[in-house]
Write a protein that holds these residues in place. Structure first.
Motif, mmCIF file in Angstrom:
data_model
loop_
_atom_site.group_PDB
_atom_site.id
_atom_site.type_symbol
_atom_site.label_atom_id
_atom_site.label_comp_id
_atom_site.label_asym_id
_atom_site.label_seq_id
_atom_site.Cartn_x
_atom_site.Cartn_y
_atom_site.Cartn_z
ATOM 1 N N SER A 1 0.344 -1.222 -0.395
ATOM 2 C CA SER A 1 0.259 -0.199 0.081
ATOM 3 C C SER A 1 0.928 1.099 0.035
ATOM 4 C CB SER A 1 -1.118 -0.231 1.274
ATOM 5 O OG SER A 1 -0.958 -0.259 2.150
ATOM 6 N N VAL A 2 2.101 1.499 0.640
ATOM 7 C CA VAL A 2 2.544 2.637 0.329
ATOM 8 C C VAL A 2 3.870 2.780 -0.720
ATOM 9 C CG1 VAL A 2 5.469 3.445 1.274
ATOM 10 C CG2 VAL A 2 3.316 2.431 3.151
ATOM 11 N N PRO A 3 3.834 1.577 -1.312
ATOM 12 C CA PRO A 3 4.664 1.825 -2.876
ATOM 13 C C PRO A 3 3.145 2.539 -3.556
ATOM 14 C CG PRO A 3 5.695 0.389 -1.958
ATOM 15 C CD PRO A 3 4.853 0.320 -0.830
ATOM 16 N N LEU A 4 2.217 2.275 -3.477
ATOM 17 C CA LEU A 4 0.941 2.832 -4.370
ATOM 18 C C LEU A 4 0.089 3.481 -3.975
ATOM 19 C CD1 LEU A 4 -0.678 0.349 -6.211
ATOM 20 C CD2 LEU A 4 -2.586 -0.523 -4.598
ATOM 21 N N ALA A 5 0.399 3.825 -2.425
ATOM 22 C CA ALA A 5 -0.035 5.343 -2.833
ATOM 23 C C ALA A 5 0.917 6.154 -3.316
ATOM 24 C CB ALA A 5 0.147 5.679 -0.758
ATOM 25 N N GLY A 6 2.932 5.650 -2.948
ATOM 26 C CA GLY A 6 3.446 6.650 -4.111
ATOM 27 C C GLY A 6 3.716 6.851 -5.287
ATOM 28 N N LEU A 7 2.924 6.044 -6.148
ATOM 29 C CA LEU A 7 2.782 5.487 -7.140
ATOM 30 C C LEU A 7 1.489 5.949 -7.816
ATOM 31 C CD1 LEU A 7 4.004 1.394 -8.016
ATOM 32 C CD2 LEU A 7 5.294 3.950 -9.091
ATOM 33 N N SER A 8 0.621 6.506 -7.109
ATOM 34 C CA SER A 8 -0.090 6.833 -7.513
ATOM 35 C C SER A 8 -0.381 8.359 -7.323
ATOM 36 C CB SER A 8 -1.797 5.662 -6.787
ATOM 37 O OG SER A 8 -1.786 6.530 -6.093
ATOM 38 N N GLY A 9 0.165 8.779 -6.481
ATOM 39 C CA GLY A 9 0.522 9.925 -6.625
ATOM 40 C C GLY A 9 1.499 10.705 -7.700
ATOM 41 N N MET B 1 -0.885 10.981 -10.437
ATOM 42 C CA MET B 1 -1.345 12.203 -10.580
ATOM 43 C C MET B 1 -0.338 13.238 -10.879
ATOM 44 S SD MET B 1 -4.146 11.547 -7.724
ATOM 45 C CE MET B 1 -3.127 11.013 -6.782
ATOM 46 N N ALA B 2 0.450 13.552 -10.307
ATOM 47 C CA ALA B 2 1.756 14.864 -10.505
ATOM 48 C C ALA B 2 2.066 15.097 -11.919
ATOM 49 C CB ALA B 2 2.486 15.271 -9.268
ATOM 50 N N TRP B 3 1.815 13.666 -12.783
ATOM 51 C CA TRP B 3 2.236 13.892 -13.450
ATOM 52 C C TRP B 3 1.522 13.960 -15.097
ATOM 53 C CZ3 TRP B 3 0.912 10.129 -17.362
ATOM 54 C CH2 TRP B 3 1.567 10.301 -18.396
ATOM 55 N N ARG B 4 0.210 13.379 -14.490
ATOM 56 C CA ARG B 4 -0.494 13.592 -15.559
ATOM 57 C C ARG B 4 -1.663 14.933 -15.358
ATOM 58 N NH1 ARG B 4 -4.248 13.982 -17.522
ATOM 59 N NH2 ARG B 4 -5.426 12.794 -19.073
ATOM 60 N N LEU B 5 -1.072 15.495 -13.940
ATOM 61 C CA LEU B 5 -1.646 16.827 -14.275
ATOM 62 C C LEU B 5 -0.428 18.373 -13.650
ATOM 63 C CD1 LEU B 5 -3.851 16.174 -10.497
ATOM 64 C CD2 LEU B 5 -4.294 16.979 -13.200
ATOM 65 N N ASP B 6 0.322 17.893 -14.701
ATOM 66 C CA ASP B 6 1.844 18.547 -14.335
ATOM 67 C C ASP B 6 2.263 19.049 -12.935
ATOM 68 O OD1 ASP B 6 4.478 19.552 -15.942
ATOM 69 O OD2 ASP B 6 2.757 20.526 -17.346
ATOM 70 N N SER B 7 1.879 18.626 -12.040
ATOM 71 C CA SER B 7 1.781 20.039 -11.101
ATOM 72 C C SER B 7 3.165 19.669 -10.204
ATOM 73 C CB SER B 7 0.560 19.148 -10.110
ATOM 74 O OG SER B 7 0.248 17.770 -9.930
ATOM 75 N N TRP B 8 4.633 18.995 -10.825
ATOM 76 C CA TRP B 8 5.729 19.052 -10.091
ATOM 77 C C TRP B 8 6.019 20.514 -9.285
ATOM 78 C CZ3 TRP B 8 6.272 14.268 -9.214
ATOM 79 C CH2 TRP B 8 5.786 13.283 -9.814
ATOM 80 N N GLY B 9 5.037 21.025 -10.250
ATOM 81 C CA GLY B 9 5.926 23.189 -9.603
ATOM 82 C C GLY B 9 5.017 23.148 -8.334
ATOM 83 N N ARG B 10 4.061 22.499 -7.914
ATOM 84 C CA ARG B 10 3.043 23.242 -7.177
ATOM 85 C C ARG B 10 4.322 22.472 -5.779
ATOM 86 N NH1 ARG B 10 -2.163 21.415 -6.765
ATOM 87 N NH2 ARG B 10 -2.101 22.699 -4.901
ATOM 88 N N PHE B 11 4.924 21.442 -5.564
ATOM 89 C CA PHE B 11 4.796 21.096 -4.873
ATOM 90 C C PHE B 11 6.598 22.269 -4.182
ATOM 91 C CE2 PHE B 11 3.648 17.374 -6.257
ATOM 92 C CZ PHE B 11 3.688 16.189 -5.272
ATOM 93 N N PHE B 12 6.345 22.987 -4.821
ATOM 94 C CA PHE B 12 8.378 23.725 -4.659
ATOM 95 C C PHE B 12 7.100 25.345 -4.429
ATOM 96 C CE2 PHE B 12 9.719 20.558 -7.265
ATOM 97 C CZ PHE B 12 10.915 19.989 -6.587
#
Length: 157
Positions: free
Chosen positions: A60-68, A71-82
């Motif tokens: 479940s922990v790797p699955l949470a990371g992979l799915s998260g 979603m970040a990749w699909r939404l192109d939201s990597w910049g929001r992390f910073f």
């Protein structure tokens, strides 16, 4: 159902399993084991229960990371992390990375040898450390889960 909805469902279910399991161990299992009079008798059932959960949470922990990450990749939201308003995204990643390290590095390397020696030398003290560590991990997990829900709905920035 689109891919983002599916990814979000996988993410939420993985986090429920992961943090819910930590909550159960912290709030139910450890207090129940603490009623044993002999501290040395507390750790064997804890290890048996924790082992069963560890096997499951290593999915479940790797699955949470992979799915998260998906979603970040699909939404192109990597910049929001910073961005300051995206602190909750970075906090989720940090808690996820901590649990990944605990599951895949600390548990196999430390909890097999040094942990067993500590249990033999001081079972009551070791059990207190386990309880405190689980309380801290649960607090972090619940806090970040709450921040994730609030942040995803635009309430944190």
């Amino acid at each position: 159902m689109d891919d983002l909805t599916l990814a979000r469902a996988v993410h939420v279910l993985a986090v429920i399993h992961w943090i819910g399991g930590v909550a159960f161990v912290t709030a139910v299992i450890l207090p129940a084991l603490a009623v044993f009079e002999e501290p040395s008798r507390r750790l064997a059932p804890f290890e048996a229960i924790e082992h069963r959960f560890s096997v499951q949470v290593k999915v479940s922990v790797p699955l949470a990371g992979l799915s998260g990450a998906y979603m970040a990749w699909r939404l192109d939201s990597w910049g929001r992390f910073f961005e300051p308003a995206g602190w909750w995204l970075a906090a989720m990643v940090l808690v996820w990375a901590l649990f990944m390290a605990l599951l895949f590095v600390v548990e196999p390397l430390v909890l097999r040898g040094p942990f067993r020696r500590r249990v033999a030398a001081d079972p009551a003290g070791t059990f207190r450390i386990i309880q405190r560590a689980h309380i801290a991990l649960l607090a972090m997990g619940m806090g970040v889960a709450a921040a994730g829900v609030l942040g995803a709905h635009g309430l944190l920035g």
